[in-house]
Design a protein around this motif. Structure first.
Motif, PDB file in Angstrom:
ATOM      1  N   SER A 353      17.789  86.971  65.290  1.00 30.47           N
ATOM      2  CA  SER A 353      18.420  85.628  65.741  1.00 30.47           C
ATOM      3  C   SER A 353      18.921  84.973  64.094  1.00 30.47           C
ATOM      4  CB  SER A 353      17.567  84.442  66.780  1.00 30.47           C
ATOM      5  OG  SER A 353      16.879  83.779  65.912  1.00 30.47           O
ATOM      6  N   PHE A 354      20.658  84.749  64.005  1.00 30.44           N
ATOM      7  CA  PHE A 354      20.701  83.872  63.439  1.00 30.44           C
ATOM      8  C   PHE A 354      21.634  82.837  63.555  1.00 30.44           C
ATOM      9  CE2 PHE A 354      24.131  87.496  64.090  1.00 30.44           C
ATOM     10  CZ  PHE A 354      24.640  86.725  63.897  1.00 30.44           C
ATOM     11  N   SER A 355      21.788  82.328  62.494  1.00 28.80           N
ATOM     12  CA  SER A 355      22.278  80.719  63.117  1.00 28.80           C
ATOM     13  C   SER A 355      22.483  79.495  61.609  1.00 28.80           C
ATOM     14  CB  SER A 355      21.590  80.066  63.949  1.00 28.80           C
ATOM     15  OG  SER A 355      20.676  79.411  63.728  1.00 28.80           O
ATOM     16  N   LYS A 356      23.178  78.986  61.954  1.00 28.82           N
ATOM     17  CA  LYS A 356      23.023  78.271  60.256  1.00 28.82           C
ATOM     18  C   LYS A 356      22.310  76.975  61.034  1.00 28.82           C
ATOM     19  CE  LYS A 356      25.830  77.647  57.652  1.00 28.82           C
ATOM     20  NZ  LYS A 356      27.096  77.010  57.116  1.00 28.82           N
ATOM     21  N   SER A 357      21.218  76.313  60.016  1.00 23.49           N
ATOM     22  CA  SER A 357      19.967  75.528  59.847  1.00 23.49           C
ATOM     23  C   SER A 357      20.663  74.457  60.317  1.00 23.49           C
ATOM     24  CB  SER A 357      19.441  75.862  59.086  1.00 23.49           C
ATOM     25  OG  SER A 357      19.843  75.227  57.699  1.00 23.49           O
ATOM     26  N   GLN A 358      21.705  74.321  59.930  1.00 27.94           N
ATOM     27  CA  GLN A 358      22.683  73.035  60.024  1.00 27.94           C
ATOM     28  C   GLN A 358      24.176  72.650  60.190  1.00 27.94           C
ATOM     29  OE1 GLN A 358      21.803  74.178  56.548  1.00 27.94           O
ATOM     30  NE2 GLN A 358      23.866  74.870  57.002  1.00 27.94           N
ATOM     31  N   PRO A 359      24.619  71.182  60.695  1.00 28.02           N
ATOM     32  CA  PRO A 359      24.976  71.533  61.748  1.00 28.02           C
ATOM     33  C   PRO A 359      26.395  72.207  61.163  1.00 28.02           C
ATOM     34  CG  PRO A 359      24.829  69.493  62.346  1.00 28.02           C
ATOM     35  CD  PRO A 359      23.361  70.373  61.285  1.00 28.02           C
ATOM     36  N   ASP A 360      27.126  73.306  61.726  1.00 29.92           N
ATOM     37  CA  ASP A 360      29.023  73.707  61.189  1.00 29.92           C
ATOM     38  C   ASP A 360      29.929  73.810  61.812  1.00 29.92           C
ATOM     39  OD1 ASP A 360      30.518  75.629  60.257  1.00 29.92           O
ATOM     40  OD2 ASP A 360      28.592  76.191  58.928  1.00 29.92           O
ATOM     41  N   ARG A 361      30.654  72.938  61.449  1.00 30.49           N
ATOM     42  CA  ARG A 361      32.417  72.784  62.435  1.00 30.49           C
ATOM     43  C   ARG A 361      32.673  74.137  62.876  1.00 30.49           C
ATOM     44  NH1 ARG A 361      35.105  68.825  58.899  1.00 30.49           N
ATOM     45  NH2 ARG A 361      33.959  69.380  57.201  1.00 30.49           N
ATOM     46  N   ILE A 362      32.581  75.539  62.003  1.00 27.31           N
ATOM     47  CA  ILE A 362      33.018  76.166  62.725  1.00 27.31           C
ATOM     48  C   ILE A 362      32.667  78.119  63.093  1.00 27.31           C
ATOM     49  CG2 ILE A 362      33.685  78.483  61.102  1.00 27.31           C
ATOM     50  CD1 ILE A 362      34.969  77.106  58.606  1.00 27.31           C
ATOM     51  N   PHE A 363      30.885  78.112  62.430  1.00 23.98           N
ATOM     52  CA  PHE A 363      30.243  78.834  63.162  1.00 23.98           C
ATOM     53  C   PHE A 363      28.856  77.943  63.813  1.00 23.98           C
ATOM     54  CE2 PHE A 363      26.218  81.687  62.836  1.00 23.98           C
ATOM     55  CZ  PHE A 363      26.733  82.707  64.117  1.00 23.98           C
ATOM     56  N   ASN A 364      28.845  77.375  65.063  1.00 27.70           N
ATOM     57  CA  ASN A 364      27.578  76.744  65.560  1.00 27.70           C
ATOM     58  C   ASN A 364      26.742  76.897  66.542  1.00 27.70           C
ATOM     59  OD1 ASN A 364      29.510  76.878  67.828  1.00 27.70           O
ATOM     60  ND2 ASN A 364      29.782  74.502  67.627  1.00 27.70           N
ATOM     61  N   ALA A 365      26.924  78.945  67.306  1.00 23.28           N
ATOM     62  CA  ALA A 365      25.986  79.979  67.064  1.00 23.28           C
ATOM     63  C   ALA A 365      25.043  79.789  67.354  1.00 23.28           C
ATOM     64  CB  ALA A 365      26.864  80.676  67.619  1.00 23.28           C
ATOM     65  N   LYS A 366      24.211  80.837  68.235  1.00 26.10           N
ATOM     66  CA  LYS A 366      22.486  81.265  67.718  1.00 26.10           C
ATOM     67  C   LYS A 366      22.850  83.130  68.273  1.00 26.10           C
ATOM     68  CE  LYS A 366      17.419  80.736  67.430  1.00 26.10           C
ATOM     69  NZ  LYS A 366      16.336  79.825  67.760  1.00 26.10           N
ATOM     70  N   LYS A 367      23.060  83.496  67.270  1.00 25.15           N
ATOM     71  CA  LYS A 367      22.711  85.319  68.380  1.00 25.15           C
ATOM     72  C   LYS A 367      22.111  86.616  67.369  1.00 25.15           C
ATOM     73  CE  LYS A 367      27.036  83.531  69.668  1.00 25.15           C
ATOM     74  NZ  LYS A 367      26.923  83.411  71.293  1.00 25.15           N
ATOM     75  N   LYS A 368      22.293  87.066  67.689  1.00 19.18           N
ATOM     76  CA  LYS A 368      20.942  88.547  67.191  1.00 19.18           C
ATOM     77  C   LYS A 368      21.539  89.297  66.902  1.00 19.18           C
ATOM     78  CE  LYS A 368      19.701  91.432  69.953  1.00 19.18           C
ATOM     79  NZ  LYS A 368      19.409  92.362  70.807  1.00 19.18           N
ATOM     80  N   LEU A 369      20.802  90.000  66.110  1.00 22.79           N
ATOM     81  CA  LEU A 369      20.971  91.948  65.367  1.00 22.79           C
ATOM     82  C   LEU A 369      19.570  92.392  65.940  1.00 22.79           C
ATOM     83  CD1 LEU A 369      22.795  90.980  61.857  1.00 22.79           C
ATOM     84  CD2 LEU A 369      23.413  92.081  63.641  1.00 22.79           C
ATOM     85  N   THR A 370      20.428  93.829  65.904  1.00 21.21           N
ATOM     86  CA  THR A 370      18.847  94.633  65.330  1.00 21.21           C
ATOM     87  C   THR A 370      18.286  94.784  64.470  1.00 21.21           C
ATOM     88  OG1 THR A 370      19.915  96.300  66.285  1.00 21.21           O
ATOM     89  CG2 THR A 370      19.477  95.281  67.498  1.00 21.21           C
ATOM     90  N   ILE A 371      17.447  95.532  64.317  1.00 22.52           N
ATOM     91  CA  ILE A 371      16.712  96.196  63.285  1.00 22.52           C
ATOM     92  C   ILE A 371      17.126  97.187  62.721  1.00 22.52           C
ATOM     93  CG2 ILE A 371      14.598  95.665  61.707  1.00 22.52           C
ATOM     94  CD1 ILE A 371      13.857  93.808  62.967  1.00 22.52           C
TER      95      ILE A 371
END
Length: 725
Positions: A353-371
């Motif tokens: 899963s990837f996300s920004k570790s701090q607030p981001d006004r543009i991208f504030n989601a938590k999404k996934k990627l397969t390996i």
């Protein structure tokens, strides 16, 4: 590890390729030239193109041949713009250009000691020589002459002329600028990476030929820009390519069909496969993928512009009323390649899963990627975010559904990528390596668990401004807009303008005013009042007769009633700037590129016309139905807010169902501008909430198989394709 070392050796070998041109500097000049041609699109077809080809064969090539053999003067030749464009397209078929030159003049005609007319240097000596050789043919070709009836009827009657179809060549090359016209393309760090990748591209072709592998190699657009730039130096290109691979590499631009399974699609998939196997690096690159077809133009002919401004631009005064902090944005491409050192017996499917570790006004989601090594399928995320902080990567196990992270998924550990490190010059805007995962206390592993991460970013560029208009009164049951999360400060009829953090910028109110500085009677007028963050009250706009005067008359806003005038609805004029508002999504905001919408009736696009942008430049998109506006330039912020507010008031008070219905009503012979203004005069309150915001959570999914991006809003869509790609 042994394979990784072999791959690194291949990449090192590719970087030993020597090219006898400063490709970074030349690419910058190349982009400047293409931008100039884009402002003179009449060269691309019809009589303008016919005349340019005639002048190229009859005047420019003979002049170049004579000057290269026995110079007329010491300084460089300055090639006329129309001839340079045809010459440009001819050179982009390097094998044919070489053959034609040798047949017509016995040698390759090079660009040595020739400079572009866009460089701005003196062309007096070239003009004098031109006039001496061609007294009946002006040096500069203007559109009026090119489009007149005096053009030569048969261009190919020239004594020295190739039968190469230059008309088709020009039409194939004219869309290229759209693909490479974004701000990061001219950045030196980005171009240096493109040159390195171009060398890798040439080395890949060389290796495939040495191994007798038949392949059609398809470049990404950063590589293609450098390849084109190299070809514009024909003698150097021929010499360099003979040294590299024993022959001049041809440039096949005749195929544009990107349909799955066709030559271009399979060629790109094959190039991706060979590249990643040979170098162990990803072939995709942020900002270098196909953008889709260029949006439909608004005009066939350039918009006439007055080179001398009648009014000085004083927009810095407007900017003192409201201030918004500048925000930067970059594009990110991310792929998880592999995983190693997993503890034995650990069960469950793995993903990241990837996300920004701090607030981001543009991208504030938590999404996934397969390996990739686990799933066997390539999955690449392509999104936008602020160029600061970290991208947090969490290694997870167990099932998930779609792009949403399952609540039952277990976090194995995490690692992070610093965006500041990625955007520094030393990083070259890309990274591909094994990252150690910091595991939870429950996980025991003899060696550190690592994931191989590939990431690429563009250089940061200015992000559109984000702000919201929120009305104080409660929303009606039929409203589609959200309520403001803060407390109501003002009484009814005030609309608060807030930034993305919820901080108030200015508050607006439409009200009646019986006093008029510009009218002798006491006719009831409308005026728009604003109170800024400092508590200062400003009269932002006044309705006077048939027009709105904005910001103490520095801007004029008028409704267009002539149905035959290009189809725009509003015209905003201030100083030397002309901004026209068109119904629907236009140019950069074309719905094919921006959002999957069917109904265009509720959109308006602000287009600036100027000498720099004679065919129009999209500056803002207003969607009154969904309450979204995207404003690119600071000088349009306050005029844009005012225009959106006035337009929203008209929609509600006049009872129009859409923006387009206003235009249709104004063009009706029974409806006048005065009637529309009268409707605004009768309005005594504003309870329409307009949420003005650009959804910078918009992300682009790069369809790598089709080399085509898909734009989406509010979520990350990851493209998947099989191991054969």
């Amino acid at each position: 590890m042994e394979m990784e070392m072999e791959q690194q050796l291949e990449w090192n070998e590719s970087q030993k390729i020597v090219i006898d041109v400063d490709l970074v500097a030349a690419a910058k000049q190349h982009l400047e030239f293409l931008a100039t041609i884009d402002r003179n699109r009449w060269f691309n077809e019809g009589p303008g193109l016919d005349m340019a080809i005639y002048r190229y064969y009859s005047c420019w090539l003979p002049l170049l041949a004579k000057h290269s053999e026995s110079p007329f003067f010491e300084g460089p030749l300055v090639v006329p713009l129309d001839c340079e464009w045809v010459w440009h397209c001819h050179r982009l078929n390097p094998v044919r250009y070489k053959t034609d030159c040798e047949q017509l003049y016995g040698r390759i005609l090079d660009n040595h000691n020739v400079v572009s007319s866009v460089k701005g240097i003196s062309k007096m000596e070239t003009e004098e020589t031109w006039k001496h050789l061609y007294p009946d043919e002006p040096y500069d070709l203007d559109s009026a002459r090119a489009l007149s009836d005096n053009n030569p009827a048969q261009i190919l009657e020239s004594e020295k002329c190739s039968n190469y179809d230059l008309v088709s060549a020009v039409k194939r090359q004219s869309p290229f600028f759209y693909q490479v016209s974004r701000p990061h393309m001219i950045n030196e760090v980005y171009l240096e990476g493109a040159v390195a990748r171009y060398k890798g591209f040439l080395h890949l072709i060389r290796r495939n030929r040495e191994r007798s592998i038949q392949s059609f190699s398809v470049p990404t657009y950063d590589i293609d820009l450098i390849w084109h730039t190299h070809q514009l130096h024909p003698i150097s290109y021929c010499k360099d390519l003979v040294d590299i691979m024993g022959k001049v590499l041809d440039h096949d631009d005749t195929d544009s069909d990107r349909t799955k399974g066709k030559k271009l699609d399979t060629g790109f998939s094959g190039t991706t496969k060979f590249w990643e196997e040979m170098y162990g690096l990803r072939y995709w690159r942020a900002g270098a993928m196909y953008r889709g077809n260029a949006p439909s133009p608004l005009r066939i002919c350039p918009y006439p512009s007055d080179p001398v401004s009648k009014k000085a631009d004083t927009f810095h005064v407007d900017q003192k009323i409201i201030r918004l902090p500048e925000m930067k944005v970059l594009e990110v491409m991310l792929e998880i390649i592999g995983i190693r050192n997993l503890p034995e017996g650990h069960k469950g499917g793995f993903f990241v899963s990837f996300s920004k570790s701090q607030p981001d006004r543009i991208f504030n989601a938590k999404k996934k990627l397969t390996i990739f090594s686990e799933s066997g399928k390539k999955q690449v995320a392509y999104f936008q975010c602020e160029p600061c902080g970290h991208i947090l990567l969490e290694l997870m196990s167990q099932s998930s559904h779609g792009l949403l992270i399952s609540k039952s998924a277990e976090v194995i550990g995490s690692t992070a990528l610093s965006l500041e490190d990625l955007t520094c010059p030393a990083s070259k805007l890309t990274m591909e390596k094994w990252l150690e995962v910091v595991t939870s206390t429950k996980i025991e592993s003899l060696e550190p668990i690592c994931i191989r991460v590939a990431v690429s970013v563009t250089t940061p560029s200015a992000a559109p401004y984000v702000f919201h208009m929120v009305c104080s009164p409660a929303l009606s049951k039929v409203s589609c807009f959200f309520t403001f999360r803060g407390r109501i400060r003002y009484a009814k009829n005030w609309t608060r303008v807030i930034d993305d953090a919820g901080d108030e910028i200015i508050s607006l109110q439409m009200r009646n005013s019986k006093k008029s500085k510009r009218m002798s009677d006491s006719t009831l007028q409308k005026e728009l009042i604003g109170i800024n963050k400092a508590g200062e009250t400003h009269t932002l706009a006044e309705l006077v007769g048939k027009e709105w005067l904005l910001l103490d008359s520095r801007w004029s806003l008028q409704f267009q009633t002539c149905s035959g005038d290009d189809g725009y609805l509003l015209e905003l004029v201030g100083g030397s700037r002309i901004v026209k508002f068109f119904p629907g999504q236009k140019l950069d905001y074309d719905h094919k590129h921006c959002a999957k919408r069917i109904n265009q009736d509720d959109f308006m696009t602000a287009i600036e016309f100027s000498a720099e942008h004679p065919y129009g430049r999209a500056l803002a998109l207003l969607d009154l139905e969904c309450g979204v506006i995207n404003v690119k330039e600071e000088w349009l912020l306050l005029p844009g807010i005012i225009t959106a507010f006035i337009l929203g008031d008209i929609l509600r008070k006049k009872g129009y169902s859409s923006v387009l219905s206003i235009g249709n009503n104004l063009k009706d012979k029974n409806t006048s501008t005065e009637e529309t203004n009268d409707a605004m005069n009768r309005a005594t309150e504003v309870d329409l909430e307009i949420r003005v915001a650009f959804s910078l959570e918009k992300v682009a999914t790069s369809n790598l198989r089709n080399h085509q991006p898909i734009l989406d809003f509010g979520r990350v869509t990851c493209h998947r394709f099989g191991t054969e790609a």
